[in-house]
Scaffold this motif. Structure first.
Motif, PDB file in Angstrom:
ATOM      1  N   PRO A 232      17.852  18.138  55.287  1.00  0.00           N
ATOM      2  CA  PRO A 232      16.609  18.581  54.643  1.00  0.00           C
ATOM      3  C   PRO A 232      16.273  20.000  55.076  1.00  0.00           C
ATOM      4  O   PRO A 232      16.527  20.387  56.223  1.00  0.00           O
ATOM      5  CB  PRO A 232      15.568  17.577  55.157  1.00  0.00           C
ATOM      6  N   VAL A 233      15.725  20.777  54.171  1.00  0.00           N
ATOM      7  CA  VAL A 233      15.372  22.163  54.487  1.00  0.00           C
ATOM      8  C   VAL A 233      13.949  22.449  54.012  1.00  0.00           C
ATOM      9  O   VAL A 233      13.478  21.868  53.034  1.00  0.00           O
ATOM     10  CB  VAL A 233      16.348  23.169  53.847  1.00  0.00           C
ATOM     11  N   THR A 234      13.276  23.343  54.714  1.00  0.00           N
ATOM     12  CA  THR A 234      11.914  23.732  54.370  1.00  0.00           C
ATOM     13  C   THR A 234      11.935  24.842  53.321  1.00  0.00           C
ATOM     14  O   THR A 234      12.981  25.444  53.045  1.00  0.00           O
ATOM     15  CB  THR A 234      11.169  24.229  55.610  1.00  0.00           C
ATOM     16  N   ARG A 235      10.774  25.136  52.756  1.00  0.00           N
ATOM     17  CA  ARG A 235      10.686  26.219  51.774  1.00  0.00           C
ATOM     18  C   ARG A 235      11.092  27.552  52.408  1.00  0.00           C
ATOM     19  O   ARG A 235      11.787  28.357  51.779  1.00  0.00           O
ATOM     20  CB  ARG A 235       9.268  26.322  51.224  1.00  0.00           C
ATOM     21  N   ASP A 236      10.653  27.802  53.631  1.00  0.00           N
ATOM     22  CA  ASP A 236      11.028  29.059  54.292  1.00  0.00           C
ATOM     23  C   ASP A 236      12.536  29.127  54.506  1.00  0.00           C
ATOM     24  O   ASP A 236      13.155  30.187  54.322  1.00  0.00           O
ATOM     25  CB  ASP A 236      10.308  29.193  55.635  1.00  0.00           C
ATOM     26  N   GLN A 237      13.120  28.011  54.916  1.00  0.00           N
ATOM     27  CA  GLN A 237      14.564  28.002  55.134  1.00  0.00           C
ATOM     28  C   GLN A 237      15.326  28.239  53.833  1.00  0.00           C
ATOM     29  O   GLN A 237      16.360  28.916  53.840  1.00  0.00           O
ATOM     30  CB  GLN A 237      14.988  26.679  55.765  1.00  0.00           C
ATOM     31  N   ILE A 238      14.828  27.712  52.738  1.00  0.00           N
ATOM     32  CA  ILE A 238      15.458  27.957  51.446  1.00  0.00           C
ATOM     33  C   ILE A 238      15.409  29.450  51.116  1.00  0.00           C
ATOM     34  O   ILE A 238      16.397  30.037  50.653  1.00  0.00           O
ATOM     35  CB  ILE A 238      14.773  27.131  50.339  1.00  0.00           C
ATOM     36  N   THR A 239      14.278  30.064  51.371  1.00  0.00           N
ATOM     37  CA  THR A 239      14.149  31.510  51.118  1.00  0.00           C
ATOM     38  C   THR A 239      15.148  32.290  51.951  1.00  0.00           C
ATOM     39  O   THR A 239      15.834  33.195  51.448  1.00  0.00           O
ATOM     40  CB  THR A 239      12.722  31.981  51.431  1.00  0.00           C
ATOM     41  N   TRP A 240      15.259  31.962  53.239  1.00  0.00           N
ATOM     42  CA  TRP A 240      16.222  32.642  54.105  1.00  0.00           C
ATOM     43  C   TRP A 240      17.652  32.378  53.653  1.00  0.00           C
ATOM     44  O   TRP A 240      18.489  33.284  53.658  1.00  0.00           O
ATOM     45  CB  TRP A 240      16.051  32.182  55.553  1.00  0.00           C
ATOM     46  N   PHE A 241      17.925  31.135  53.284  1.00  0.00           N
ATOM     47  CA  PHE A 241      19.265  30.753  52.846  1.00  0.00           C
ATOM     48  C   PHE A 241      19.703  31.619  51.670  1.00  0.00           C
ATOM     49  O   PHE A 241      20.871  32.020  51.570  1.00  0.00           O
ATOM     50  CB  PHE A 241      19.264  29.275  52.442  1.00  0.00           C
ATOM     51  N   LYS A 242      18.773  31.906  50.769  1.00  0.00           N
ATOM     52  CA  LYS A 242      19.108  32.656  49.555  1.00  0.00           C
ATOM     53  C   LYS A 242      19.101  34.161  49.751  1.00  0.00           C
ATOM     54  O   LYS A 242      19.519  34.906  48.855  1.00  0.00           O
ATOM     55  CB  LYS A 242      18.111  32.296  48.447  1.00  0.00           C
ATOM     56  N   THR A 243      18.632  34.615  50.919  1.00  0.00           N
ATOM     57  CA  THR A 243      18.511  36.054  51.157  1.00  0.00           C
ATOM     58  C   THR A 243      19.852  36.657  51.569  1.00  0.00           C
ATOM     59  O   THR A 243      20.441  36.227  52.568  1.00  0.00           O
ATOM     60  CB  THR A 243      17.474  36.331  52.258  1.00  0.00           C
TER      61      THR A 243
END
Length: 201
Positions: free
Chosen positions: A157-168
């Motif tokens: 599971p990932v948080t919204r912030d982690q998703i943003t970082w993942f896509k950066t």
């Protein structure tokens, strides 16, 4: 047919997504596309483990192949959908199958016996923030004798912030194990990160 499902339905397989058995010969046309998808969702970690990150396309192909090989009809279709739908990400997690492949014929049992509990030692590290993988509770990933299964299932599971970082672009994402007998990790290549980013809402 394979490859034509609308985006809104890509979180779940239904009977309508699967080709009738009479049309299954056409599935060969889609193998090249699926092979490309799988290559971008595959990561080797250490000498034995390979992560195969699943999605709607990979699970649809898996169901299609099982039906074609076993020819179990509607009853089998319902079972396959029930078994494989939980392996499709729902927008806030990654889901992977891990294959533990030991090439030496005499060693698999010995190696797997040293890797008991490995399903609890997977992780995803997004720019230094570690998230522990969660094994599938419906499957026996480690036997009562302490032998790891050669096939493991887990989700992260990932948080919204982690998703943003993942896509950066430029952010480092690492997948791996911190098992005492298998401490290995790998940085996700950019092509893999781009593919896995599509799993998130």
């Amino acid at each position: 047919m394979i490859g034509t499902a609308p985006a809104r339905s890509k979180r779940r397989l239904t009977c309508e997504d699967i080709l009738p058995l009479a049309e299954c010969a056409t599935r060969k046309r889609h193998r090249g596309r699926i092979a490309k998808i799988k290559r971008r969702r595959r990561v080797e970690v250490g000498p034995y483990a390979t992560f195969y990150f699943q999605n709607y396309d990979t699970m649809r192909q898996q169901v299609q192949e099982m039906l074609y090989i076993e020819k179990g009809g509607d009853a089998q279709l319902e079972d396959e959908l029930s078994g494989y739908n939980p392996l499709i990400p729902q927008g806030s997690e990654l889901i992977a199958t891990i294959m533990l492949e030991i090439d030496e014929p005499a060693r698999p049992v010995a190696v797997l016996s040293r890797l008991g509990g490995i399903e609890n030692r997977t992780f995803l590290d997004i720019t230094g923030e570690l998230t522990r993988g969660q094994p599938d509770p419906t499957r026996e990933n480690t036997s009562a004798e302490g032998k790891a299964s050669a096939v493991q299932f887990f989700e992260v599971p990932v948080t919204r912030d982690q998703i943003t970082w993942f896509k950066t672009p430029g952010m480092q994402v690492v997948v791996g194990f911190d098992h005492f007998n298998y401490a290995h990790m790998a940085v996700l290549p950019q092509a893999v990160r781009a593919a896995l980013s599509e799993d998130f809402d």
